[in-house]
Scaffold this motif. Sequence first.
Motif, short mmCIF file in Angstrom:
data_model
loop_
_atom_site.label_atom_id
_atom_site.label_comp_id
_atom_site.label_asym_id
_atom_site.label_seq_id
_atom_site.Cartn_x
_atom_site.Cartn_y
_atom_site.Cartn_z
N LEU A 73 0.84 -1.19 0.00
CA LEU A 73 0.00 0.00 0.00
C LEU A 73 0.88 1.25 0.00
CD1 LEU A 73 -2.82 1.31 0.28
CD2 LEU A 73 -2.56 1.11 2.77
N ILE A 74 0.55 2.19 -0.89
CA ILE A 74 1.25 3.48 -0.94
C ILE A 74 0.34 4.52 -0.28
CG2 ILE A 74 2.31 5.22 -2.43
CD1 ILE A 74 2.53 3.02 -4.59
N PRO A 75 0.56 4.81 1.00
CA PRO A 75 -0.38 5.68 1.71
C PRO A 75 -0.27 7.15 1.33
CG PRO A 75 1.38 4.99 3.16
CD PRO A 75 1.56 4.24 1.89
N ARG A 76 0.87 7.57 0.78
CA ARG A 76 1.06 8.97 0.40
C ARG A 76 1.52 9.05 -1.05
NH1 ARG A 76 -2.14 11.33 2.92
NH2 ARG A 76 -2.04 11.35 5.17
N PRO A 77 0.60 9.23 -2.00
CA PRO A 77 1.00 9.27 -3.41
C PRO A 77 1.94 10.42 -3.74
CG PRO A 77 -1.32 9.86 -3.14
CD PRO A 77 -0.86 9.32 -1.84
N GLU A 78 1.98 11.47 -2.88
CA GLU A 78 2.95 12.54 -3.09
C GLU A 78 4.38 12.02 -2.98
OE1 GLU A 78 0.40 14.18 0.34
OE2 GLU A 78 0.59 12.22 -0.66
N PHE A 79 4.52 10.92 -2.22
CA PHE A 79 5.82 10.31 -1.99
C PHE A 79 5.74 8.83 -2.36
CE2 PHE A 79 5.38 13.65 1.32
CZ PHE A 79 6.34 14.53 0.84
N PRO A 80 6.14 8.47 -3.56
CA PRO A 80 5.96 7.08 -4.04
C PRO A 80 6.65 6.02 -3.19
CG PRO A 80 6.47 8.55 -5.87
CD PRO A 80 6.68 9.34 -4.63
N GLN A 122 -3.31 15.14 -2.87
CA GLN A 122 -3.52 15.80 -1.59
C GLN A 122 -4.81 15.35 -0.91
OE1 GLN A 122 -2.64 17.40 -4.45
NE2 GLN A 122 -0.47 17.50 -3.82
N GLU A 123 -5.77 14.90 -1.70
CA GLU A 123 -7.05 14.47 -1.13
C GLU A 123 -7.05 13.00 -0.71
OE1 GLU A 123 -10.79 16.51 -3.02
OE2 GLU A 123 -9.37 15.99 -4.62
N PHE A 124 -6.15 12.21 -1.30
CA PHE A 124 -6.19 10.78 -1.00
C PHE A 124 -5.77 10.52 0.44
CE2 PHE A 124 -4.06 6.64 -0.66
CZ PHE A 124 -5.13 5.82 -1.00
N GLU A 125 -6.49 9.66 1.10
CA GLU A 125 -6.19 9.28 2.48
C GLU A 125 -6.61 7.83 2.66
OE1 GLU A 125 -4.65 10.38 6.21
OE2 GLU A 125 -5.06 11.83 4.62
N ILE A 126 -5.74 7.03 3.26
CA ILE A 126 -6.12 5.65 3.50
C ILE A 126 -7.12 5.59 4.65
CG2 ILE A 126 -3.91 4.78 2.65
CD1 ILE A 126 -3.10 4.19 5.53
N GLY A 141 8.66 2.28 -13.94
CA GLY A 141 9.74 3.18 -13.57
C GLY A 141 9.63 3.71 -12.15
N GLY A 142 8.61 3.24 -11.42
CA GLY A 142 8.44 3.68 -10.04
C GLY A 142 7.66 4.95 -9.88
N ASN A 143 7.01 5.42 -10.96
CA ASN A 143 6.23 6.65 -10.91
C ASN A 143 4.76 6.33 -10.63
OD1 ASN A 143 8.49 8.39 -11.80
ND2 ASN A 143 8.22 7.29 -13.76
N ILE A 144 4.09 7.18 -9.89
CA ILE A 144 2.68 6.99 -9.59
C ILE A 144 1.86 7.17 -10.87
CG2 ILE A 144 0.72 7.91 -8.30
CD1 ILE A 144 2.63 6.46 -6.52
N LEU A 145 0.98 6.20 -11.14
CA LEU A 145 0.11 6.30 -12.31
C LEU A 145 -0.92 7.40 -12.09
CD1 LEU A 145 -0.51 2.50 -13.00
CD2 LEU A 145 0.94 4.07 -14.32
N THR A 146 -1.12 8.22 -13.13
CA THR A 146 -2.04 9.35 -13.01
C THR A 146 -3.06 9.36 -14.14
OG1 THR A 146 -0.54 10.79 -14.26
CG2 THR A 146 -0.32 10.78 -11.85
N CYS A 147 -4.13 10.08 -13.91
CA CYS A 147 -5.15 10.29 -14.93
C CYS A 147 -4.73 11.45 -15.84
CB CYS A 147 -6.50 10.61 -14.26
SG CYS A 147 -7.02 9.33 -13.09
N ASP A 207 -5.86 14.34 -16.17
CA ASP A 207 -5.84 15.65 -15.51
C ASP A 207 -4.78 15.75 -14.41
OD1 ASP A 207 -6.91 13.98 -13.63
OD2 ASP A 207 -8.81 15.05 -13.40
N GLY A 208 -3.93 14.72 -14.30
CA GLY A 208 -2.86 14.75 -13.32
C GLY A 208 -3.22 14.18 -11.97
N LYS A 209 -4.49 13.84 -11.78
CA LYS A 209 -4.89 13.22 -10.52
C LYS A 209 -4.36 11.79 -10.44
CE LYS A 209 -9.04 16.01 -9.76
NZ LYS A 209 -10.52 15.99 -9.56
N VAL A 210 -4.36 11.24 -9.26
CA VAL A 210 -3.81 9.90 -9.03
C VAL A 210 -4.86 8.83 -9.31
CG1 VAL A 210 -2.84 8.37 -7.27
CG2 VAL A 210 -2.21 10.79 -7.31
N ARG A 211 -4.44 7.77 -9.96
CA ARG A 211 -5.33 6.62 -10.16
C ARG A 211 -5.35 5.75 -8.91
NH1 ARG A 211 -3.92 4.03 -16.13
NH2 ARG A 211 -3.98 5.98 -17.35
N ILE A 212 -6.54 5.39 -8.47
CA ILE A 212 -6.69 4.54 -7.28
C ILE A 212 -7.28 3.20 -7.72
CG2 ILE A 212 -7.70 4.30 -4.99
CD1 ILE A 212 -5.62 6.54 -5.26
#
Length: 582
Positions: free
Chosen positions: A299-306, A372-376, A393-399, A401-406
Motif C-alpha cells: 500500500l502506498i499511503p502517500r502518493p505525493e511520496f511514491p 492531496q485528497e487521498f487518504e487511507i 519506472g516507479g512513478n505513480i500512475l495518473t489520470c 488531468d494529473g490526478k492519481v489513479r486509485i
Amino acid sequence: MKNIIFHKFLPITVFIFTFFGCTTLEEDILDESLTGTGQAEIVSGSIAPVYGFLRHNVWLHTSNFGLQEVASDEGILPYRGGRDWFDGGKFIAIHQHLMTPSNSLVADTWTNITICLSRAVIAAERLTLEAEKGDQRAQDALYEMIAMKAYLNMLALDNWGIIFKKKMSIERSEILRGQEAIDHIESELLSVVDVIKSDKGAGRLNQYAVKALLARLYLNAAVYRNPYGTPDFRKEDMDKVIQYTSDIISGPYSLSAEYFDLFSDDNHFNPELIFALDQRGVLQTDHQRWAYWSISGDLIPRPEFPNTRGTDAVAATTDFIQTWVQAYGNVDPADADARFFKENTVIPEELKDLTGVTPTNDSNHYYCISAQEFEIDRGILRGILWGPRKDDGGNILTCEDGKVRIYPVINRRTSGANLAYVDHTFRVDFTDEGSLHNTGYRFSKYEFSRTAPNCCSNSSVDLVLIRLGEIYLMRAEAKLRNGDNAGALADINTLRTSRTARPAQTPAALASIDLDILYRETGFELYWEAFRRNYQIRFGKYEANWTGKTDSDVNKRLFPIPQRAIDGASNEKDFLVQNPGY
C-alpha cells in the motif's frame, strides 16, 4: 552557549552506569533542544535528551510499544511468508509467553528504559545545581525530571516488577519491588504534583500528567504488590484513583468528537491530549512506526511520496476482533462504533464489485483523486485495499488531468496465474497459510503523516501516551471496583457517546456495566496504544488462551530480566535476581 555532556551507552555499560554509578564511560556531546533552536542553555540541553530518547527509543515499535502489543491478545506478528519478521523468533516467543532471558525484544526494551532513566537522573542532578542558584526555569524542569524518573520506573515495574531508586549519578542504585517500589514512585510523584506547572502543553510532563500517573499507580497497586496472585483492590487506592482522575476531568481537557483526530497530523493541540511525544517541526525526523508497522507493504499511503509504504508486520488477532463482533452482534462494528473504522478511501459504487476483475485485466478499474485528497482508511483495515499504483519506472500512475489513479492494491508477493490483490483476511496465526503477508486485519489508527517521504520517518503526528479517554476509563474502573456501578456506567457512556463527528457511527450508550463489559470497552477505546497487556493482567485475562498461545503460567505476567543485565551485575552478589519462572 554551554555544551552539555552525556554518556554514551552500550548494553553492558549502560547497566553498570545506571546501577553502580560509574562516571568513567566514554562521553558524547549532545546538542538537543525541545524547541529545535539548538542547545541555548542548560535547561533545554538537560531535558531534551530525555524526551528525545523516550520518543525515539523507549517507544519504538521494536521496543516497549511492540513488547506490550505482541505480548497481549491484541496483536500477533507471525513469520510473514517464511521470510519476514522472524527476527530470531522473538515476536513469536513473546506472543506465546515462551520468552527467555535472552529474548532480544525484552533486552532492547530493558536497555532503552534504563538508558532513558539514566538520562533523567543526570538531568535532575544538573538541574538541581542550577535550581540551587535561583534559576526558576531549572527548578520547573527539575520537577519534570523527577516525574519522568517516576514514569520510567513505572514502565520498569510493569515489565519486570522492579524499580531503580537513585538520586545521584555516582550512587549505586537500590532495587525495589512490591510495596517499596510503589511507595518510592508515589513519593516522587507526590513531591511534584502540587508544584509542577499545569500549562506546559501536551509535549511536556505537566501537573495533569502527574495526576494521571498517580491514578495509574493506585489503579495498578494491587498487581504491583502481588504480581503473581489475585489482585487485592483496596478502597483507599480506588478512592485516590477517583480523586486524581476527577481533578483531570474537571480541568482544561475535553473528549475529541472525531476519534481519529487524536492520532493525526494536527493532534498536538487536540484538547484530549494530556501527554504526548512531540514530533513537530525539526522533530519530524522522528519515527512514525506506529503508523506504518501494521499496514501492507504494497500500500502506498502517500502518493505525493511514491516510496511510502507499510511493512506487513503486526495484525489484530482473531480473538481481539471477535470482541467487537460479540459486542455488536449482527451489526458490523464499522457501522456501530466510530472507533473501529473511518472510511477515507471512498470507492465509487460502480467499482466496488470485483467479480471477474483481476490484477491482469483491471487496467481500467480505477478512479481519480488528487494526491492531496487521498487518504487511507483508518481504524481496523479488512478485505481488499485500494490505493495508488506505480509504473515500471516507479512513478505513480495518473489520470489525464494529473490526478492519481486509485486501484485495488496488488499483492506483489504473488505472480503469474496466482497474481492477486492484497486481501486482509480474518485468519492470522503461526501456520504457513495463516502467516502469509496478507493475513490478519490491520491497525491503521495513526495517520500516515503528510510530511513523511518514506516508510519510517519525518512524522508530524505526536505519539499519544496519556489522554482524557484513558482518564474516564480509569475513573469508571475505580468506581466499579468500589461498588458504584451507576457512576461507572455514566463515565463509560460519556466516553462512548462523545465521538460525535460521524453521528451514524457514534456508539450507543450501554444499559449496564460489569467488569467484563468494562474490560471490553478498554480494548475498544485504547487499542494500538500499548495498554492491552497491562489491562489483561489487572482484569485476570492474561493466562487465557488466544491465537497461537496456550501458556497459562502466572510467572509470565512479568518479563525475564535480560541475561546480559544479570551478567553485567555478576560482581555484585544478588544485586539482580531473576524473576520466577525463568
